[in-house]
Design an enzyme around this catalytic site. Structure first.
Site, PDB file in Angstrom:
ATOM      1  N   ASN A 106      44.906  68.522  -6.408  1.00  0.00           N
ATOM      2  CA  ASN A 106      43.970  69.212  -5.750  1.00  0.00           C
ATOM      3  C   ASN A 106      44.155  68.626  -3.977  1.00  0.00           C
ATOM      4  OD1 ASN A 106      43.631  66.276  -6.307  1.00  0.00           O
ATOM      5  ND2 ASN A 106      41.296  66.330  -5.688  1.00  0.00           N
TER       6      ASN A 106
ATOM      7  N   ALA B  60      44.914  59.301 -17.914  1.00  0.00           N
ATOM      8  CA  ALA B  60      44.927  58.100 -17.823  1.00  0.00           C
ATOM      9  C   ALA B  60      45.216  57.074 -19.071  1.00  0.00           C
ATOM     10  CB  ALA B  60      43.887  57.644 -16.693  1.00  0.00           C
TER      11      ALA B  60
ATOM     12  N   GLU C 133      43.079  56.220 -10.637  1.00  0.00           N
ATOM     13  CA  GLU C 133      42.000  56.565  -9.822  1.00  0.00           C
ATOM     14  C   GLU C 133      41.481  57.916 -10.524  1.00  0.00           C
ATOM     15  OE1 GLU C 133      39.489  58.687  -8.165  1.00  0.00           O
ATOM     16  OE2 GLU C 133      41.199  59.315  -7.016  1.00  0.00           O
TER      17      GLU C 133
ATOM     18  N   CYS D 232      37.595  64.808  -6.339  1.00  0.00           N
ATOM     19  CA  CYS D 232      37.035  63.897  -7.136  1.00  0.00           C
ATOM     20  C   CYS D 232      35.821  63.268  -7.000  1.00  0.00           C
ATOM     21  CB  CYS D 232      38.200  62.656  -7.709  1.00  0.00           C
ATOM     22  SG  CYS D 232      38.507  61.729  -6.416  1.00  0.00           S
TER      23      CYS D 232
ATOM     24  N   GLU E 188      41.926  50.801  -4.031  1.00  0.00           N
ATOM     25  CA  GLU E 188      43.126  51.326  -3.290  1.00  0.00           C
ATOM     26  C   GLU E 188      42.654  51.053  -1.808  1.00  0.00           C
ATOM     27  OE1 GLU E 188      45.538  54.811  -5.201  1.00  0.00           O
ATOM     28  OE2 GLU E 188      43.569  55.242  -4.745  1.00  0.00           O
TER      29      GLU E 188
END
Length: 487
Positions: free
Chosen positions: A155, A236, A253, A287, A468
């Site tokens: 994205n 994930a 993430e 997101c 992060e």
């Protein structure tokens, strides 16, 4: 009749050289539906070569001072910025996003990622304590971990790839990166600049291909001790399972189902245009996008009327047209998935006030086969609906009413995700109170997508593991050691 333009053919970047692959995957231009690029379909062999190159480069790169690494990162930032327009054009064509968004957001942020971590690496401090009664001093030392496996999504391709590469190499690690096979071009373009920037061979290796082959090989490789991944929660889970036998360090993430809470004292002149952006920017393929809008009942009708009227003004069309607000979705399959959510909502009794299935979409001749969708607003939808519970990742948002603060906090928290939220109110006490109780890693009040990269970024619950940012990325990409000296 003119000959068709030859396809762009990408190659893996390993040990400072472009290396062809034995098989390739077709990559489509989302705005036209045509194949325009061929991407390596890498697997274990290619990943093994990349990891070998990264391991070989690690001793020299990790021994460089933070200042030396910082200078190289700044040089790479300068080179990308010099070619900003070429990168923006490529990102728009490859991903389907508008050229305006690529120019204003994607590529400038990729440049800033390198500059930010080039600076932050120079300013970290370690800890020291003294135990005078036993004549001891304790201090901590940090060192790079080794080869970092970096897997980035489709994205925000270069934006999120550099968000991982920059801190990893700033800290002295070497990397094997795998961009999405659907949006690989700007990563390949960046590789062309690495040598000129002074990045030694093998420090940055990029292997293109699918998650099932290249991604799996990277995650399972015993010589890759840490994995940083941005993408779906389902992927994930697979990464967690496959990396568990090796006890790898993970930064994940993941997805979101982000609420916007609009109280009756909100400034709608600011709230409505910002919430339109948070719902439909980048085709809703971020997101952090808003997909659930809770509006206090006293202003619900007014908000809905104004919000739908403004949503209808958003122009959908050729991403290369600078007047277009919404480009193409990433793929035909993803477009159908997003459309299916609208159909499910209608089947459940919800109302679609604008967009998909309600308004007609007129596209230029060359974009008739592209993957386009109008901004879509759904109302009268239950909290239990899949449209209120699952990440749609498209230009679709749901607007529902609420009565009390207590009620809306409970409803906002009633999903498995916890990435981001926005709160709109002029009551300072209320915004602090609500922000504390929302189960979200990020809470914006009276704004959206304003970021200080010094501070932690990441989600709660099924939205991820780890954070992060300046300090958090430094801690993830380094090993800490406590040293005790008796004197």
């Amino acid at each position: 009749m003119a000959d068709p333009k030859p396809l762009l053919v990408l190659e893996n970047f390993i040990a400072g050289k472009f290396v062809p692959c034995s098989s390739y995957i077709d990559s489509y231009n989302p705005a036209t539906g045509d194949v325009y690029c061929r991407v390596p379909d890498s697997g274990k062999e290619e990943v093994e070569a990349a990891v070998r190159a990264a391991k070989a480069a690690f001793p020299i790169w990790s021994s460089k001072s933070p200042l030396e690494r910082s200078q190289i990162l700044n040089k790479l930032a300068d080179l990308i910025e010099h070619d900003l327009e070429a990168f923006a054009q490529a990102e728009s064509k490859d991903q389907g996003k508008t050229i305006t968004f690529a120019r204003a957001v994607d590529i400038p942020r990729a440049v800033y990622n390198f500059r930010f971590f080039a600076s932050s690496i120079l300013h970290h401090t370690t800890e020291c304590t003294e135990m005078a009664t036993v004549g001891c001093v304790h201090y901590t030392s940090r060192a790079p971990v080794g080869v970092a496996g970096l897997i980035s999504p489709w994205n925000l391709p270069l934006y999120l790839l550099t968000w991982k590469i920059a801190p990893a190499i700033a800290c002295g690690n070497t990397v094997v990166a795998k961009p999405s096979e659907m949006t690989s071009v700007t990563a390949w373009m960046m590789c062309k600049l690495l040598e000129k920037a002074g990045v030694p061979h093998g420090v940055v290796n990029v292997v293109f291909g699918t998650g099932a082959k290249a991604g799996e090989a990277l995650v399972c490789h015993p010589d890759v001790p840490l994995i940083s991944f941005t993408g779906s929660t389902l992927t994930a889970q697979r990464i967690t399972e496959r990396s568990a036998p090796h006890c790898k360090r993970l930064s994940l993430e993941l997805g979101g189902k982000n609420p916007a809470i609009v109280f009756d004292d909100a400034d709608l002149s600011q709230c409505i245009p910002t919430t339109l952006r948070s719902s439909f920017a980048n085709q809703g393929e971020i997101c952090l996008c808003t997909s659930r809008i809770f509006v206090q009942r006293g202003i619900y009708s007014e908000f809905l009327k104004r919000f739908v009227a403004e949503a209808k003004k958003w122009k959908v069309g050729n991403p290369s047209d600078p007047t277009v607000d919404v480009g193409a979705l990433i793929s035909k399959e993803h477009l159908e998935k997003v459309r299916s959510y609208v159909k499910k909502a209608q089947a459940e009794g919800a109302r679609v006030l604008c967009g998909e299935g309600v308004d007609s979409l007129t596209l230029p001749t060359g974009n008739q086969k592209g993957y386009f969708m109008l901004p879509t607003v759904i109302t009268e939808v239950k909290d239990e609906s899949c449209c209120m519970q699952e990440e749609i990742f498209g230009p679709v948002t749901c607007v529902v009413a609420f009565d009390t603060e207590e009620e809306v906090i409970e409803r906002a928290n009633s999903v498995k995700y916890g990435l981001a939220a926005t709160v709109w109110s002029s009551n300072v006490g209320r915004v602090h109170r609500v922000a504390r109780r929302l189960q979200s890693g990020l809470v914006w009040t009276n704004c959206w997508l304003i970021r200080d990269l010094n501070l932690p970024f990441g989600g709660m619950k099924a939205s991820g593991i780890g954070r992060e940012g300046a300090k958090d990325s430094y801690e993830f990409f380094t090993e800490v050691k406590t040293i005790t000296i008796k004197h």
